[in-house]
Design an enzyme around this catalytic site. Structure first.
Site, PDB file in Angstrom:
ATOM      1  N   TYR A 184       0.860  -1.187   0.000  1.00 48.32           N
ATOM      2  CA  TYR A 184       0.000   0.000   0.000  1.00 48.32           C
ATOM      3  C   TYR A 184       0.891   1.230   0.000  1.00 48.32           C
ATOM      4  CZ  TYR A 184       1.182   0.867   4.880  1.00 48.32           C
ATOM      5  OH  TYR A 184       1.868   1.145   6.029  1.00 48.32           O
ATOM      6  N   THR A 230       2.653   5.949  11.933  1.00 47.86           N
ATOM      7  CA  THR A 230       3.104   5.438  13.232  1.00 47.86           C
ATOM      8  C   THR A 230       4.625   5.377  13.351  1.00 47.86           C
ATOM      9  OG1 THR A 230       2.980   3.171  12.441  1.00 47.86           O
ATOM     10  CG2 THR A 230       1.019   4.058  13.541  1.00 47.86           C
ATOM     11  N   ASP A 231       5.347   5.391  12.226  1.00 49.59           N
ATOM     12  CA  ASP A 231       6.810   5.210  12.279  1.00 49.59           C
ATOM     13  C   ASP A 231       7.492   6.258  13.165  1.00 49.59           C
ATOM     14  OD1 ASP A 231       6.475   3.132  10.543  1.00 49.59           O
ATOM     15  OD2 ASP A 231       7.387   4.100   8.817  1.00 49.59           O
ATOM     16  N   LYS A 247       7.128   2.844  19.748  1.00 49.24           N
ATOM     17  CA  LYS A 247       6.702   1.867  18.739  1.00 49.24           C
ATOM     18  C   LYS A 247       7.579   0.636  18.921  1.00 49.24           C
ATOM     19  CE  LYS A 247       5.487   1.086  13.959  1.00 49.24           C
ATOM     20  NZ  LYS A 247       5.293   1.582  12.600  1.00 49.24           N
TER      21      LYS A 247
HETATM   22  N1  ASP Z   1       5.136   4.109   7.177  1.00 53.83           N
HETATM   23  C1  ASP Z   1       3.862   4.450   7.751  1.00 53.83           C
HETATM   24  C2  ASP Z   1       3.974   5.843   8.339  1.00 53.83           C
HETATM   25  O1  ASP Z   1       4.596   5.994   9.351  1.00 53.83           O
HETATM   26  C3  ASP Z   1       3.481   3.437   8.766  1.00 53.83           C
HETATM   27  C4  ASP Z   1       2.218   3.730   9.537  1.00 53.83           C
HETATM   28  O2  ASP Z   1       1.606   4.770   9.468  1.00 53.83           O
HETATM   29  O3  ASP Z   1       1.817   2.820  10.291  1.00 53.83           O
HETATM   30  O4  ASP Z   1       3.444   6.749   7.768  1.00 53.83           O
END
Ligand code: ASP
Length: 362
Positions: free
Chosen positions: A60, A125-126, A198
């Site tokens: 994605y 989340t990163d 995380k």
């Molecule tokens: N790579 C994504 C971000 O940090 C992962 C996520 O949102 O879980 O934008």
């Protein structure tokens, strides 16, 4: 047919009683409707705004869906708050930048100074823990500021974004959330910006507060708090983004067995004002790297000892005598949050002791 005045009188009385009863029900209802807290959702991108071709595939792209469509996809969310959305950026949080942090912080301060009751930020989340900690240090309000995201994109089977967003708005709208600093809401849990980490690459339960514990839980919008966060934050913090256009360069290097001492001088040469070492164990590094750190600190570059170990406090003057090497202990801040605090600390001239004190208190 004659007019029965007694029946008319009784009907009038019944009408009056009915009207009064209706008003008793409707007036408080409409007041309650008017009193919905004003919450603004600031969208920055991430998997929560991500989309893929298949609902069961892992491929994605982050940051594809706009905030208004995200809000519309969450059933009953508008019953929790008078909601507005704003798009600040639409990036995967691997591309989160100091510029976006500064824009975000300035916009939040502006909104909370006005009649907005709380802010929710949708974010990848990163690097969510870093943004949360940065905002925790520079937001000048005790109104709730809540970050959320998702581990599965919006197109995935059992996407976790909609419920995370619903819960984040419920937390931002709760009067109990005032004065708890910036928070992260994911997977039914409320974490403080200081404590959250995380811990896993892709599972929905990735966020944990291993050393300090959860601030609380939020189950289908039902908010329960257990405690207040550790560390100085928001209204008590001495840091500000007012007039700030960029932050001093701070880099992180990762410790390992037989670590090369070349990395520190290379970063100093590249213009780093601060270096965080994600050391082994209790913030340790090879003797040669410690000597390189000593050289750098003698030139005025601040070197912070953090740890690559996910949990625990780096002891001040433990195996390493910080006073001798001119280094600073990150205490319980992981390398990425230590970098955030150091960038803000370096906005003004401070002694090593002053910087160490920041790490003891924030
Ligand atoms: N790579 C994504 C971000 O940090 C992962 C996520 O949102 O879980 O934008």
């Amino acid at each position: 047919m004659g007019i029965n005045y007694n029946t008319m009188k009784t009907n009038k009385r019944i009408n009056l009683i009915f009207t009064v009863l209706l008003m008793l029900v409707l007036v408080p209802y409409s007041v309650a409707q008017e009193k919905l807290p004003k919450i603004v959702i600031l969208a920055t991108g991430g998997t929560i705004a991500g989309a893929g071709e298949s609902s069961t595939g892992s491929a994605y792209t982050s940051g594809q869906v706009k905030i208004e469509s995200m809000i519309d996809a969450v059933p009953n969310i508008r019953k929790l708050a008078d909601l507005k959305g704003e798009q600040i950026s639409n990036v995967g949080s691997q591309d989160m930048s100091v510029k976006i942090w500064l824009d975000l912080a300035k916009r939040i301060n502006e909104l909370l100074e006005g009649d907005v009751d709380g802010v929710v930020i949708t974010h990848g989340t990163d690097t969510q823990e870093e943004t949360a900690f940065f905002l925790n240090l520079v937001i000048k309000s005790d109104k709730p500021v809540v970050l959320t995201g998702s581990m599965r994109p919006s197109t995935a089977l059992s996407a976790d974004g909609p419920l995370n967003m619903y819960n984040a708005v419920a937390v931002a709208a709760s009067p109990d959330s005032k004065g708890r600093g910036v928070m992260v809401v994911m997977n039914d849990e409320i974490h403080s910006a200081h404590a959250v980490k995380k811990m896993m690459t892709t599972p929905v339960q990735t966020f944990e507060s291993p050393q300090h514990g959860l601030l609380g839980t939020v189950i289908f919008g039902d908010v329960t708090y257990f405690h207040y966060p550790f560390g100085i934050h928001t209204t008590k913090s001495e840091f500000s983004v007012e007039g700030v256009k960029k932050l001093p360069r701070v880099d992180i290097i990762y410790g390992c067995a037989d670590m090369s001492p070349d990395l520190i001088p290379m970063l100093v040469k590249a213009g780093a004002k601060g270096i965080v070492v994600a050391g082994v164990g209790d913030g340790n590094m090879t003797e040669a790297t410690l000597e390189a750190a000593k050289k750098a600190t003698s030139k005025g570059v601040v070197v912070v000892r953090a740890s690559r170990v996910p949990i625990g406090t780096v002891l001040l003057h433990g195996e390493v005598n910080d006073a001798e090497y001119g280094t600073v202990s990150s205490m319980d801040l992981n390398p990425q949050k230590a970098r955030v605090l150091l960038m803000l600390a370096l906005l003004k001239d401070r002694s090593r002791e002053d910087i160490q004190n920041l790490f003891l208190n924030y």
